[in-house]
Enzyme design. Sequence first.
Site, PDB file in Angstrom:
ATOM      1  N   ASN A 132      -1.851   1.726  -2.140  1.00 33.39           N
ATOM      2  CA  ASN A 132      -0.980   1.006  -2.314  1.00 33.39           C
ATOM      3  C   ASN A 132      -0.468   0.831  -0.190  1.00 33.39           C
ATOM      4  O   ASN A 132      -0.130   1.292   0.448  1.00 33.39           O
ATOM      5  CB  ASN A 132       0.902   2.189  -2.016  1.00 33.39           C
ATOM      6  CG  ASN A 132       1.545   1.127  -2.517  1.00 33.39           C
ATOM      7  OD1 ASN A 132       1.238  -0.249  -2.558  1.00 33.39           O
ATOM      8  ND2 ASN A 132       2.836   1.582  -3.132  1.00 33.39           N
ATOM      9  N   ARG A 189      -2.484  -0.010  -5.830  1.00 28.71           N
ATOM     10  CA  ARG A 189      -1.056  -0.831  -6.345  1.00 28.71           C
ATOM     11  C   ARG A 189      -1.416  -2.305  -5.812  1.00 28.71           C
ATOM     12  O   ARG A 189      -1.513  -2.324  -4.931  1.00 28.71           O
ATOM     13  CB  ARG A 189      -0.153   0.429  -6.112  1.00 28.71           C
ATOM     14  CG  ARG A 189       0.976   0.082  -6.501  1.00 28.71           C
ATOM     15  CD  ARG A 189       1.379   0.659  -6.445  1.00 28.71           C
ATOM     16  NE  ARG A 189       3.374   0.245  -6.796  1.00 28.71           N
ATOM     17  CZ  ARG A 189       4.576   0.083  -6.286  1.00 28.71           C
ATOM     18  NH1 ARG A 189       4.214   1.775  -5.907  1.00 28.71           N
ATOM     19  NH2 ARG A 189       5.641   0.071  -7.136  1.00 28.71           N
ATOM     20  N   HIS A 240       7.940  -2.637 -11.338  1.00 31.49           N
ATOM     21  CA  HIS A 240       7.952  -0.926 -11.656  1.00 31.49           C
ATOM     22  C   HIS A 240       7.313  -0.865 -13.053  1.00 31.49           C
ATOM     23  O   HIS A 240       7.882  -0.315 -13.530  1.00 31.49           O
ATOM     24  CB  HIS A 240       9.392  -0.536 -11.138  1.00 31.49           C
ATOM     25  CG  HIS A 240      10.133  -0.668 -10.401  1.00 31.49           C
ATOM     26  ND1 HIS A 240      11.892  -0.571 -10.981  1.00 31.49           N
ATOM     27  CD2 HIS A 240       9.507  -0.085  -9.393  1.00 31.49           C
ATOM     28  CE1 HIS A 240      12.237  -0.830  -9.406  1.00 31.49           C
ATOM     29  NE2 HIS A 240      10.778  -0.256  -8.539  1.00 31.49           N
ATOM     30  N   ARG A 266      19.179  -4.823  -1.720  1.00 37.83           N
ATOM     31  CA  ARG A 266      18.685  -5.578  -2.565  1.00 37.83           C
ATOM     32  C   ARG A 266      20.175  -6.289  -3.435  1.00 37.83           C
ATOM     33  O   ARG A 266      20.754  -5.385  -3.987  1.00 37.83           O
ATOM     34  CB  ARG A 266      17.781  -6.040  -3.796  1.00 37.83           C
ATOM     35  CG  ARG A 266      16.153  -6.034  -2.645  1.00 37.83           C
ATOM     36  CD  ARG A 266      15.991  -5.951  -3.879  1.00 37.83           C
ATOM     37  NE  ARG A 266      13.427  -5.741  -3.327  1.00 37.83           N
ATOM     38  CZ  ARG A 266      13.368  -4.955  -3.366  1.00 37.83           C
ATOM     39  NH1 ARG A 266      13.498  -3.844  -5.587  1.00 37.83           N
ATOM     40  NH2 ARG A 266      12.130  -4.598  -3.160  1.00 37.83           N
ATOM     41  N   GLU A 272       3.665   6.936 -10.421  1.00 35.60           N
ATOM     42  CA  GLU A 272       2.874   6.305 -10.471  1.00 35.60           C
ATOM     43  C   GLU A 272       1.641   5.925  -9.703  1.00 35.60           C
ATOM     44  O   GLU A 272       0.942   5.719 -10.942  1.00 35.60           O
ATOM     45  CB  GLU A 272       3.386   5.258  -9.653  1.00 35.60           C
ATOM     46  CG  GLU A 272       5.142   4.524 -10.724  1.00 35.60           C
ATOM     47  CD  GLU A 272       5.823   3.617  -9.411  1.00 35.60           C
ATOM     48  OE1 GLU A 272       6.415   4.466  -8.477  1.00 35.60           O
ATOM     49  OE2 GLU A 272       5.687   2.701  -8.814  1.00 35.60           O
TER      50      GLU A 272
END
Length: 398
Positions: free
Chosen positions: A7, A90, A179, A240, A383
């Site tokens: 990633n 990813r 996600h 966020r 994940e």
Amino acid sequence: MKILIVNAGSSSLKYQLIDMDDESTLAKGLVERIGIAGSRLEQKAKGEKYEISQPLKDHVEACKLMLSALTDKEHGVVSSMDEIGAVGHRVLHGGMKFTKSVIIDENVIEAIKENIPLGPLHNPANLMGIRACQEVMPNTPMVAVFDTAFHQTMPPKAFLYGLPMDYFNRLKVRRYGFHGTSHRYVSARTAEFLGKKPEELRLITCHLGNGSSICAVYHGHCVDTSMGITPLEGVIMGTRSGAMDPAVVQFVCDNDHISADEMLEICNKKSGLLGISGVSSDMRDVMKAADEGNERAKIAVDMLVYGVKKYIGAYAAAMGGVDAIVFTAGIGENNAQLREMIMDGMDFLGCRVDPEKNAVRGEERIISTDDSTVKILVIPTNEEIAIARDTLALVTGK
Ligand code: ADP
């Protein structure tokens, strides 16, 4: 087969080596501060921590260092890089092109490049990671797993914004959702755990972490999700803002004489739990401050709880009911109090949390009472395993 999961961020590279024979993690590491002063690698393997600090000018050097740590005689877990059968990358934004994971070839790289305007921060970094791995492991097959892919089954009524159609046709402005690998893993695992087929279930998966998103999964397919064209939309997150009237951007820009870019940076990095509480972006700190009486921290927690509640109500309505609600990721897996707050007052939907069963962290469990008609579960996300499984399936053709 041993599969390396990568990633890549703009200045970091997270990796994990998984032995697919038993899906165990052999090593997990992070290379950070790539291209800036203080570059370092930290790897956990064989129950110990291994650290190397050395200048790294780019992702190729970071990849080389990762391989040398993995193959290190004392601290490594493989004797040579030939033992790594494949690499799963990813990738944040697959746009509308990728509905599932793919073997990386030049066409895929071109398509990831085409999606840079949609994922301007992540896609270039993901590409640097892919290119760097290809350079240091030229003969190893590589797979791209997209954060957006699972959500590509959304119907137009869910993915379109109410703008003139031209913006969709010309610029591909729409909801993509993120996600996806987590929602896919968690929803499939929930069906398995309940002993049901995915097509028998209407699920709402709540991935609540630093970034948070909610997903409506109808009969195994995503039909709606809270994040949008970027991960900014939806509930409030660590830093966020979540969804708001877009006119806020112009209002603040005009008033404070800042650019739209600066305002977006504020929406992404200085808002959410951090901006509201003024304490931290980390939910543990915010909840601690709230417990100690900090009013702003209390509001921040309430806003997240209220936001998730609204999505659960909306998605239950969208699917004509819900069979199970699932909590996952850092906050969702670990915080019983927050789960209880979210499910509080949801009796009308047939949801009842059992406080004793809910006293759980990071473990698969049904946390609803026996008479709750909707099952409520904690299913830790994974994940990396999802990426590794896709990678194995694609490279072995199975
Ligand atoms: P990321 O989105 O970066 O993968 P994670 O899924 O690891 O993030 O979630 C990180 C968030 O989970 C942080 O806000 C952290 O405070 C929160 N978290 C972890 N453990 C707990 C806990 N016990 N209670 C509340 N929040 C927690």
